[in-house]
Structures are given as structure tokens and as C-alpha cells.
Design a protein around this motif. Sequence first.
Motif, short mmCIF file in Angstrom:
data_model
loop_
_atom_site.label_atom_id
_atom_site.label_comp_id
_atom_site.label_asym_id
_atom_site.label_seq_id
_atom_site.Cartn_x
_atom_site.Cartn_y
_atom_site.Cartn_z
N GLN A 1 0.78 -1.34 -0.07
CA GLN A 1 -0.12 0.05 0.00
C GLN A 1 0.86 1.33 -0.06
O GLN A 1 0.43 2.26 -0.87
CB GLN A 1 -0.90 0.00 1.26
CG GLN A 1 -2.11 -0.98 1.13
CD GLN A 1 -3.00 -0.73 0.05
OE1 GLN A 1 -2.88 0.26 -0.65
NE2 GLN A 1 -4.21 -1.20 0.02
N THR A 2 1.94 1.22 0.70
CA THR A 2 2.84 2.57 0.82
C THR A 2 3.54 2.65 -0.72
O THR A 2 3.57 3.83 -1.14
CB THR A 2 3.83 2.26 2.13
OG1 THR A 2 4.71 1.06 1.66
CG2 THR A 2 3.06 2.23 3.17
N GLU A 3 4.00 1.53 -1.27
CA GLU A 3 4.52 1.82 -2.61
C GLU A 3 3.56 2.28 -3.48
O GLU A 3 3.71 3.05 -4.52
CB GLU A 3 5.20 0.20 -3.08
CG GLU A 3 6.09 -0.15 -2.09
CD GLU A 3 7.45 0.26 -2.78
OE1 GLU A 3 7.46 0.66 -3.96
OE2 GLU A 3 8.43 0.30 -2.18
N LYS B 1 1.16 6.73 -7.00
CA LYS B 1 -0.32 7.28 -7.22
C LYS B 1 0.08 8.95 -7.41
O LYS B 1 -0.21 9.60 -8.00
CB LYS B 1 -1.23 7.02 -6.18
CG LYS B 1 -2.18 5.58 -6.75
CD LYS B 1 -3.11 5.45 -5.86
CE LYS B 1 -3.89 4.07 -6.20
NZ LYS B 1 -5.16 3.91 -5.40
N LEU B 2 0.88 9.24 -5.95
CA LEU B 2 1.26 10.58 -6.06
C LEU B 2 2.31 10.91 -6.79
O LEU B 2 1.94 12.22 -7.52
CB LEU B 2 2.04 10.87 -4.47
CG LEU B 2 1.13 10.72 -3.24
CD1 LEU B 2 1.77 10.51 -2.11
CD2 LEU B 2 0.46 12.00 -3.32
N TYR C 1 0.73 16.21 1.58
CA TYR C 1 -0.54 15.31 1.51
C TYR C 1 -0.54 14.05 2.59
O TYR C 1 -1.53 14.07 3.08
CB TYR C 1 -0.52 14.59 0.30
CG TYR C 1 -1.51 13.63 0.21
CD1 TYR C 1 -2.94 13.73 -0.29
CD2 TYR C 1 -1.25 12.16 0.26
CE1 TYR C 1 -3.90 12.84 -0.16
CE2 TYR C 1 -2.15 11.16 0.17
CZ TYR C 1 -3.52 11.53 0.07
OH TYR C 1 -4.59 10.49 0.14
N LYS C 2 0.69 13.67 2.91
CA LYS C 2 0.80 12.83 4.19
C LYS C 2 0.22 13.19 5.32
O LYS C 2 -0.21 12.81 5.97
CB LYS C 2 2.18 11.93 4.10
CG LYS C 2 2.28 11.17 2.96
CD LYS C 2 3.86 10.68 2.90
CE LYS C 2 3.86 9.74 1.69
NZ LYS C 2 5.36 9.58 1.82
#
Length: 137
Positions: free
Chosen positions: A31-33, A38-39, A54-55
Motif C-alpha cells: 500500500q505504501t508503494e 499514485k502521488l 498530503y501525508k
Amino acid sequence: MESVFSRFDSYNFEADERFADGLKTLNCREQTELLKLKLFFYNRFVEPIDQQSYKQWISLSCNNQQDQTAQSDPDSNETEMSADGETKQLSFAEVMQLVQEGREVPGVTKPDVQPSNQSPTPSQMQRVQKPWETTPS
């Protein structure tokens, strides 16, 4: 800046063919990758977005959601009703939060599957022959 983050959250990455094609070649599973990809994609092809901001924004919004959830009845598994009487559709993040907390997701039915403990029924159809088993005509 918040509107950029909201647009990013609502962007349909699955419908974007360029993103889907790129994702297939990278074979990303974490998910982090996936969030980083996506970003990067959004920043490059849609509009500028700052990853660190964003984070921070998403962590603040998650904390706000947790505070609101803690204030409401934590044992309630009912879907929230909007002002017009319709049920509120949960976001992916809200569903993930419910799953991680071990709570039931509203609107999902649990099938009552029980083993029959019976022997399987024999097949009624003839087995299809393999090409080398067929007789030449």
C-alpha cells in the motif's frame, strides 16, 4: 491546498489507462508503494501535489475521523444516515479502518456456510477425450 488533496483522493486511478498500464509493468503490491506511485503519477500527469503535505493532511483527517468515531457509539454497526434518509457510502479508508478494528462493515452480508458432511455426488457427464485418445475418422 486541501482541495488538491481532496481531488487526489477522489481521482479514479483504475479508470486511467496510463496509470493501469504503468502499474502492470511495476507489479506493486504494498500500500505504501502504491501511494507513492499514485502521488508521482498525479503530480506528473494531473496537477502538482506535495507528497509530504498530503501525508500530513491525510494523517490529520484520519485522526479527525477517529475522534468522531470515538465520540459516537463504538459498538454501533449501522450505516450512517444522511439528511435525505439515504445510507452513506463508506470510503475505502473507512472500510479499512473498520476491518482493522475488527468491527463489521455495514451492508455486508455474512453467508451461513456449513459443511454438509456428505460424500460428493458422482459425475453424470462423460469425460471429454483428449486429442490423442480420439479415434481417427
